[in-house]
Scaffold this active site. Sequence first.
Site, PDB file in Angstrom:
ATOM      1  N   GLN A 136       0.854  -1.187   0.000  1.00 18.25           N
ATOM      2  CA  GLN A 136       0.000   0.000   0.000  1.00 18.25           C
ATOM      3  C   GLN A 136       0.886   1.232   0.000  1.00 18.25           C
ATOM      4  O   GLN A 136       1.671   1.415   0.936  1.00 18.25           O
ATOM      5  CB  GLN A 136      -0.890  -0.015   1.247  1.00 18.25           C
ATOM      6  N   GLY A 137       0.788   2.061  -1.006  1.00 16.52           N
ATOM      7  CA  GLY A 137       1.641   3.239  -1.120  1.00 16.52           C
ATOM      8  C   GLY A 137       0.869   4.527  -0.945  1.00 16.52           C
ATOM      9  O   GLY A 137       0.559   5.214  -1.913  1.00 16.52           O
ATOM     10  N   SER A 155       1.419   6.623   2.396  1.00 17.19           N
ATOM     11  CA  SER A 155       2.218   7.550   3.200  1.00 17.19           C
ATOM     12  C   SER A 155       3.414   8.079   2.421  1.00 17.19           C
ATOM     13  O   SER A 155       4.037   7.352   1.640  1.00 17.19           O
ATOM     14  CB  SER A 155       2.727   6.852   4.461  1.00 17.19           C
ATOM     15  N   GLU A 204     -10.329  -1.202   5.332  1.00 18.73           N
ATOM     16  CA  GLU A 204      -9.182  -1.456   6.193  1.00 18.73           C
ATOM     17  C   GLU A 204      -9.566  -1.339   7.666  1.00 18.73           C
ATOM     18  O   GLU A 204      -9.331  -2.233   8.468  1.00 18.73           O
ATOM     19  CB  GLU A 204      -8.067  -0.469   5.854  1.00 18.73           C
TER      20      GLU A 204
END
Length: 387
Positions: A125-126, A128, A243
Amino acid sequence: MELVYTPAQQAFRAEARAWLEANVPPAPLGSFDTAEGAAEHRAWEKRLHAGGWAMVPWPVEYGGRGADLLEWLIFEEEYYRAGAPKRINQNGIFLLGPTIMEFGTPEQKARFLPRIASSEDVWAQGWSEPNAGSDMAAIQASARRDGDHYVLRGQKTWASRGAFADWLFGMFRTDPASERHKGLSFLLVPLDTPGVTVRPIAQLDGETGFAEVFFDDARVPVANRLAGEGEGWKVAMATAGFERGLMLRSPARFQSTARRLVELCRANPATASEALREEVVRCWMDAEAYTLETYRTVSRLLAGGKIGFEASLNKIFWSELDVRMHETALRLLGHRADLLPEAPAAAGVGDWLDGYLFSLSGPIYAGTNEIQRNLIAERILGLPRSG
Ligand SMILES: Cc1cc2nc3c(=O)[nH]c(=O)nc-3n(C[C@H](O)[C@H](O)[C@H](O)COP(=O)(O)OP(=O)(O)OC[C@H]3O[C@@H](n4cnc5c(N)ncnc54)[C@H](O)[C@@H]3O)c2cc1C
């Protein structure tokens, strides 16, 4: 909500239990924050997939079992009861998968979902960036349109599984004149694209599953964009709902920890003061409460409802419960609490220290609890924004 399992649900549970009993590896796998452990976990995911248990609530055509969310909860209960390995591809199966189901084109569903279900593609997951954590709308990584491609520049950080993943989903600024949550797009990026550099981040324990990812004019096809250009924020908020609200942390995980905590209390009468015993009971009850709340959410979803900002309530509840359960365990263990799992005299005791260290990150990942409290104050309670 009907609090009784139907005969069909009981049969489903029995089938899941029998398969897990026959297939769960007898010894724990290595950490998936190491190359060897990641390979072992991929092999486990393939076994799950071959058995038809990789992603029970997905349609069969995408590699699922076509079960409903109640059966998913039952499967999770059996999964944790059997002590089965953690899921290396949780970003793919629990976060991106449901997002593609909601926003993907038929071609994207056919292209990505079966490979996620089988964990041929492990995802990172990109979201931040160094200056965009809690303030996620401050994202600067950019994607400039060039014909049928986007050209990516910038940096992402804290990508869990990043070091061993195949793909990354992330938000990029496609409109250079845009600010905040406008002008962002949700892109799917193969990590072996020329111009993409994955640099592992060593954790305090020396393991390197985390990564920062750099983009230097990396070219990604426009066909890898989920939903419309500039609609990235809307898509990402749906992912965040999956999430925090349901998929990332199923109640079974906390029920399993609560059961182990009760056993630990029974096995350590000398340190189990009345106050500690009360805390054990409270933890167990809270795990049950979270379970019932999740059953209620699932019943609502099955009736056509959607996950809303109550996802923030869930996230705070399970992350704080996890810390409390592990703190209680360490207090029950007394001086033995400091033993690492590999210490000769640890005899399994060290798992609690490992679990405690990881539980401390729960209030941070998936959006910090401070930010979740802001969301609850503003979006659920209608309080004014703080300055
Ligand atoms: C184990 C773990 C796994 C992670 N995995 C991923 C991943 O796979 N992909 C990914 O993209 N990111 C991941 N992250 C990053 C995570 O999402 C961020 O750490 C988190 O969003 C906080 O951002 P930050 O670290 O920049 O802290 P900051 O935003 O700098 O916050 C620092 C502190 O200030 C508080 N704060 C900031 N703003 C406010 C405010 N307005 N009101 C009140 N308090 C505030 C925060 O709550 C926090 O306590 C992971 C983090 C951890 C710990």
